[in-house]
Design a protein around this motif. Sequence first.
Motif: not given
Length: 327
Positions: A103, A235, A261, A271, A276
């Motif tokens: 991510f 997010s 995560i 991520a 982040t």
Amino acid sequence: KTVLVIGGSFAGYQTAKRLSETLPTGYKVVLVERNSHLHYVFVFPRFSVVSGKEQYVFIPYTGLVRGAPEGIIKVVTDEVVRMSDGFVELKNGGKLWFEYLVFATGTTAALPGKVAATEREGGVKELRDMQERIERATRIAVVGGGTVGVEVASDIKDFWKEKDVTLVHSRARLLTRFGEGLSGYVVKRLEEMGVEVRLSERPDMEVEAGVLRFASREEDEYDLIIPCTGQRPNSSILSALSPFSISKENSQVVVKPSLQIIDGRFPHVFALGDVTATGGPKMARSALFQAEVVVKNILSLIKGTSKLEAYKPNFLLEGAIKLTREW
Ligand SMILES: Cc1cc2nc3c(=O)[nH]c(=O)nc-3n(C[C@H](O)[C@H](O)[C@H](O)COP(=O)(O)OP(=O)(O)OC[C@H]3O[C@@H](n4cnc5c(N)ncnc54)[C@H](O)[C@@H]3O)c2cc1C
């Protein structure tokens, strides 16, 4: 089997590139990015002010695929609108399946930090529109004294000496993310250039009307107000999969030191980058270091090794800019 990377800017691009060089047989990397080109944002503030080079700041993704072994990497130009465990759904219809997910959706900000357009032509037009608005204005207020605000205010004054430029910042120091001494130096240089610097001011803004209302009840009018006030983490799409992994405080994705995560149900979801909460600087260089950790850890999980590498921020290497060397 697929490692899916969402977001193809500095964090996602580097992760996808390194995965394409290192994934074992049987795996491929798919990068899904909503923009047709990589946005080289470092120069957006400068090219919001100065014309002639804005067409070069949108870089095609062809270089990522060219030279890589056949079939190891694919770039999908689309937006992920929903995430589930095992697949994501795309804005233009269709699903992409994954074994591992990275991510890297970064942040959203207004021009001069970022453009809203997803196609190159639209991005070039946004930069040119801003150049024209600045050219037409005589009295300009830049609100927000972070890196973008300081660069825009100083560039306007540097290239248009006759314009009246004010930089307004809510804190007592400019560039609060950097060393304490830098603000004093930058304020001095800005004032030498003729920029009015107003610190510890959080005026009400009527951007369209060109009005700033200060706490002292003083009201100032400008031909142009340019807000440079921060970025929002992208997010929200993660909330369908793991709401628990999104910080209530700042909407950043909360991760373990391994950059997985924080939600232990999803050890295969990583991520990195500006979206982040890594504890590291929000800079492209930092994202490149994080990409190495993510790639190593995905390779370890594929090999069945449970001992993963931890990301440890190194502010000197990752967060320095040329100016911070002496300050
Ligand atoms: C004006 C400016 C100047 C800067 N100068 C420097 C500098 O000199 N040096 C430095 O190291 N850093 C600099 N930075 C910081 C650096 O640009 C960021 O740290 C870096 O861009 C973070 O990269 P990222 O990939 O995490 O996120 P971003 O760059 O924010 O990119 C996220 C990407 O994800 C995509 N995306 C988001 N959601 C989706 C979705 N749902 N589906 C598909 N795609 C999606 C976006 O389109 C975007 O391409 C600067 C930043 C700005 C704004």
